[in-house]
Each structure stands twice: as structure tokens, then as C-alpha cells.
Design a protein around this motif. Structure first.
Motif, PDB file in Angstrom:
ATOM      1  N   THR A   1       1.470   7.029  -6.698  1.00 41.62           N
ATOM      2  CA  THR A   1       0.342   7.853  -7.137  1.00 41.62           C
ATOM      3  C   THR A   1       0.335   9.241  -6.512  1.00 41.62           C
ATOM      4  OG1 THR A   1      -1.043   6.852  -5.410  1.00 41.62           O
ATOM      5  CG2 THR A   1      -1.125   5.864  -7.617  1.00 41.62           C
ATOM      6  N   GLY A   2       1.329   9.516  -5.676  1.00 34.96           N
ATOM      7  CA  GLY A   2       1.428  10.846  -5.081  1.00 34.96           C
ATOM      8  C   GLY A   2       0.503  11.095  -3.909  1.00 34.96           C
ATOM      9  N   ILE A   3      -0.095  10.044  -3.382  1.00 30.69           N
ATOM     10  CA  ILE A   3      -0.975  10.202  -2.216  1.00 30.69           C
ATOM     11  C   ILE A   3      -0.115  10.232  -0.954  1.00 30.69           C
ATOM     12  CG2 ILE A   3      -2.889   9.204  -0.919  1.00 30.69           C
ATOM     13  CD1 ILE A   3      -3.727   7.743  -3.466  1.00 30.69           C
ATOM     14  N   PRO A   4      -0.324  11.216  -0.088  1.00 24.46           N
ATOM     15  CA  PRO A   4       0.486  11.294   1.140  1.00 24.46           C
ATOM     16  C   PRO A   4       0.282  10.065   2.033  1.00 24.46           C
ATOM     17  CG  PRO A   4      -0.684  13.356   0.740  1.00 24.46           C
ATOM     18  CD  PRO A   4      -1.259  12.352  -0.209  1.00 24.46           C
ATOM     19  N   TRP A   5       1.373   9.540   2.556  1.00 21.61           N
ATOM     20  CA  TRP A   5       1.306   8.422   3.508  1.00 21.61           C
ATOM     21  C   TRP A   5       1.402   9.020   4.908  1.00 21.61           C
ATOM     22  CZ3 TRP A   5       0.428   3.253   3.300  1.00 21.61           C
ATOM     23  CH2 TRP A   5       0.798   2.467   4.390  1.00 21.61           C
ATOM     24  N   ASP A   6       0.271   9.204   5.538  1.00 28.47           N
ATOM     25  CA  ASP A   6       0.243   9.890   6.829  1.00 28.47           C
ATOM     26  C   ASP A   6      -0.156   8.956   7.968  1.00 28.47           C
ATOM     27  OD1 ASP A   6      -2.342   9.467   6.112  1.00 28.47           O
ATOM     28  OD2 ASP A   6      -2.992  11.555   6.246  1.00 28.47           O
ATOM     29  N   HIS A   7       0.089   7.679   7.794  1.00 26.04           N
ATOM     30  CA  HIS A   7      -0.274   6.713   8.821  1.00 26.04           C
ATOM     31  C   HIS A   7       0.626   5.483   8.684  1.00 26.04           C
ATOM     32  CE1 HIS A   7      -2.389   5.304   5.229  1.00 26.04           C
ATOM     33  NE2 HIS A   7      -2.339   4.106   5.764  1.00 26.04           N
ATOM     34  N   TYR A   8       0.441   4.541   9.577  1.00 23.25           N
ATOM     35  CA  TYR A   8       1.107   3.246   9.452  1.00 23.25           C
ATOM     36  C   TYR A   8       0.163   2.185  10.009  1.00 23.25           C
ATOM     37  CZ  TYR A   8       2.228   4.186  14.362  1.00 23.25           C
ATOM     38  OH  TYR A   8       2.152   4.496  15.691  1.00 23.25           O
ATOM     39  N   TYR A   9       0.356   0.948   9.573  1.00 26.48           N
ATOM     40  CA  TYR A   9      -0.499  -0.142  10.028  1.00 26.48           C
ATOM     41  C   TYR A   9      -0.011  -0.615  11.403  1.00 26.48           C
ATOM     42  CZ  TYR A   9      -2.454  -0.458   5.309  1.00 26.48           C
ATOM     43  OH  TYR A   9      -3.096  -0.184   4.130  1.00 26.48           O
ATOM     44  N   ALA A  10      -0.959  -0.999  12.248  1.00 19.74           N
ATOM     45  CA  ALA A  10      -0.590  -1.420  13.604  1.00 19.74           C
ATOM     46  C   ALA A  10      -1.447  -2.589  14.052  1.00 19.74           C
ATOM     47  CB  ALA A  10      -0.756  -0.249  14.571  1.00 19.74           C
TER      48      ALA A  10
ATOM     49  N   ASP B   1       0.828  -1.206   0.000  1.00 17.89           N
ATOM     50  CA  ASP B   1       0.000   0.000   0.000  1.00 17.89           C
ATOM     51  C   ASP B   1       0.862   1.256   0.000  1.00 17.89           C
ATOM     52  OD1 ASP B   1      -2.217  -1.585  -0.008  1.00 17.89           O
ATOM     53  OD2 ASP B   1      -2.772  -1.230   2.082  1.00 17.89           O
ATOM     54  N   TYR B   2       1.955   1.219   0.740  1.00 18.88           N
ATOM     55  CA  TYR B   2       2.844   2.380   0.764  1.00 18.88           C
ATOM     56  C   TYR B   2       3.427   2.655  -0.622  1.00 18.88           C
ATOM     57  CZ  TYR B   2       6.941   5.268   1.454  1.00 18.88           C
ATOM     58  OH  TYR B   2       7.872   6.271   1.330  1.00 18.88           O
ATOM     59  N   GLU B   3       3.871   1.607  -1.303  1.00 22.46           N
ATOM     60  CA  GLU B   3       4.427   1.789  -2.646  1.00 22.46           C
ATOM     61  C   GLU B   3       3.375   2.356  -3.593  1.00 22.46           C
ATOM     62  OE1 GLU B   3       7.492   1.683  -3.458  1.00 22.46           O
ATOM     63  OE2 GLU B   3       8.124   0.997  -1.466  1.00 22.46           O
ATOM     64  N   TYR B   4       2.136   1.915  -3.447  1.00 18.86           N
ATOM     65  CA  TYR B   4       1.047   2.449  -4.282  1.00 18.86           C
ATOM     66  C   TYR B   4       0.811   3.926  -3.975  1.00 18.86           C
ATOM     67  CZ  TYR B   4      -3.647   3.395  -6.007  1.00 18.86           C
ATOM     68  OH  TYR B   4      -4.732   3.959  -6.626  1.00 18.86           O
ATOM     69  N   PHE B   5       0.745   4.260  -2.702  1.00 18.46           N
ATOM     70  CA  PHE B   5       0.556   5.661  -2.310  1.00 18.46           C
ATOM     71  C   PHE B   5       1.687   6.517  -2.867  1.00 18.46           C
ATOM     72  CE2 PHE B   5      -2.613   6.223   1.311  1.00 18.46           C
ATOM     73  CZ  PHE B   5      -3.333   5.087   0.980  1.00 18.46           C
ATOM     74  N   LYS B   6       2.891   6.023  -2.737  1.00 17.13           N
ATOM     75  CA  LYS B   6       4.070   6.771  -3.189  1.00 17.13           C
ATOM     76  C   LYS B   6       4.051   6.967  -4.697  1.00 17.13           C
ATOM     77  CE  LYS B   6       9.126   6.613  -2.843  1.00 17.13           C
ATOM     78  NZ  LYS B   6      10.279   5.821  -2.333  1.00 17.13           N
TER      79      LYS B   6
END
Length: 259
Positions: free
Chosen positions: A107-116, A100-105
Motif C-alpha cells: 500500500t506504499g506506507i513507510p515501514w519505519d518500525h519493527y515488532y519487539a 503487516d510489513y507486506e501490507y505496508f509495502k
């Protein structure tokens, strides 16, 4: 002399038999918290996932007999298995987070969270015969709402076994009926039904997938998130005093729970 020897051997056998007939002897122990924590990042150092799992470990405070040691080992083996299962789930969660992070990166979508993923517990000792555990489960994958859940476990120290609610009764239908009846009475008395789905009565009467957290005074019943109502309702808790359901318990349950 021979008669004296035979008499002594008989007395020794009698003493050993008498001692053995006393059965399992309670022993002094502690439950020590074990915490497992780790996190994972993408190649650029961005945090994408982390976990925190907390489970108890039974530690004897005195020298144990063979059967007592077996009880300690059985308790700890179950906790170790719980951690392994949690880590297996996290391994899958981590891979999803990285993808998901690679997809966000890309497509230019900010990654403002992490999975927990997290697991924490509360312990309750029922006399010297049982340990009741309540685990709070929590998973956050960045969606609108994190996922919360409850996991309850009951350990029979003398029997060196983990017991389900179904194993505490010889008449499961009667046991469920008295539990459901009292939950429905509680719902009606507190007007909770206004928050629930229209078919909540059927769900309560079935008692499928509920968790039982036994104490020395009764049992807490937990319905998981989304079971009786939408997310805003959350996990639902109901308390049933022991005197209400104890007639439906079997002999083992009476020994373990003390009522």
C-alpha cells in the motif's frame, strides 16, 4: 561379638536417623543470567521483528544431595518453560509482523518500525530459603503505546516449588483484606485516586491479576497497565511491610519468607 555388632548397627542407624531429621540443608549457588536474542527479516532484508529474553539459571557451587539437586532442577525447569512460552508467543508475533510489513509495502506506507518482545528480570534472595524474581515484560507492535507488564515468581528452595500468593495463606480473604486496606490507605494518603478510574476501589479490593514481589522486608504489589487507570498512569506499585500481613500467612510462608 554378636552383641557388639548389633550395638554398632544400632549406633549407625541412630546416626543416620539423626542426620536425616535435620531436613533440607542450604547450599551455595549462583544465579547466572541466560540471554536469548534473535531477529527476523522480510525477504528483502528489512527487519520486521526481534526478541530478547533474559532469565536466571541456578548453578550449584558445591556437590549436592539428591534433594538439593531436585531443587536446582525444578528451578531451572520453570525458567526453561518460561523461555519456551515466550518463544511461542514470538513465533506468532513474527508472523503478524511479516504480514503487516507486506501490507505496508503493498500500500506504499513507510515501514519505519519493527515488532519487539522482551523479558528482563531482577532477583532477590530471601535468606537461604527463597528466591523472588521480578520480570519486566515489554512488547512493541508499532502502535501508539508499547505494552508493558510485570511478572513475579517466588521459589521455595527447600520445597523445590514455585509458590503463588494464595499458597502462602490459609485464609485468603483475610490476607487480601489486609493488603487491600493498606493499598487504599496509601492511595488516599498520596491522592493517587485523581488519576484512577472511578471504580478503582473495587479493583483494589478484588486484587485480581496483581503480582506479588516478596522481599525479606515485605511485598511489592503490582497492578498491570490499564488496571487502575489509563496508559498514562502506567503500572502501579505499592509496598506493604511484612509486619502488616505476616499474621495472615501460614506455616509454610513463615518458613520460606522468614517473617
Amino acid at each position: 561379638m554378636k552383641r557388639l555388632f548389633v550395638l554398632l548397627m544400632f549406633c549407625l542407624f541412630f546416626c543416620l536417623t539423626a542426620c536425616g531429621s535435620q531436613g533440607f540443608a542450604p547450599f551455595d549457588y549462583s544465579l547466572e543470567e541466560q540471554v536469548f536474542v534473535d531477529s527476523d527479516s522480510a525477504e528483502d532484508g528489512t527487519l520486521v521483528a526481534e526478541y530478547r529474553y533474559s532469565v536466571p539459571k541456578m548453578v550449584a557451587k558445591e556437590k549436592l544431595s539428591k534433594v538439593q539437586r531436585a531443587s536446582v532442577d525444578a528451578f531451572n525447569a520453570e525458567m526453561e518453560a518460561l523461555v519456551r512460552n515466550s518463544l511461542d508467543y514470538y513465533a506468532s508475533l513474527k508472523e503478524t509482523a511479516l504480514a503487516d510489513y507486506e501490507y505496508f509495502k503493498a500500500t506504499g506506507i513507510p515501514w519505519d518500525h519493527y515488532y519487539a518482545d522482551a523479558l528482563d528480570y531482577v532477583e532477590y534472595r530471601i535468606g537461604a530459603s527463597a528466591i523472588s524474581l521480578l520480570f519486566d515484560e515489554y512488547t512493541d507492535t508499532g502502535g501508539a503505546h508499547p505494552t508493558s507488564g510485570v511478572l513475579c515468581k517466588l521459589y521455595d528452595i527447600e520445597g523445590a516449588a514455585w509458590l503463588t500468593a494464595e499458597e502462602l495463606t490459609d485464609d485468603l480473604a483475610a490476607f487480601k483484606a489486609v493488603i487491600a486496606e493498606n493499598i487504599l490507605h496509601d492511595i488516599e494518603a498520596t491522592e493517587r485516586s485523581e488519576q484512577y478510574y472511578d471504580d478503582y476501589r473495587t479493583t483494589v479490593e478484588a486484587l485480581d491479576g496483581v503480582e506479588y514481589y516478596f522481599t525479606d522486608g515485605g511485598v511489592f504489589i503490582y497492578f498491570q497497565d490499564y488496571t487502575l487507570g489509563p496508559h498514562a498512569v502506567g503500572i502501579q506499585e505499592f509496598y506493604i511491610p511484612a509486619e502488616i500481613f505476616s499474621p495472615a500467612l501460614n506455616e509454610r510462608a513463615h518458613r520460606v519468607l522468614g517473617y
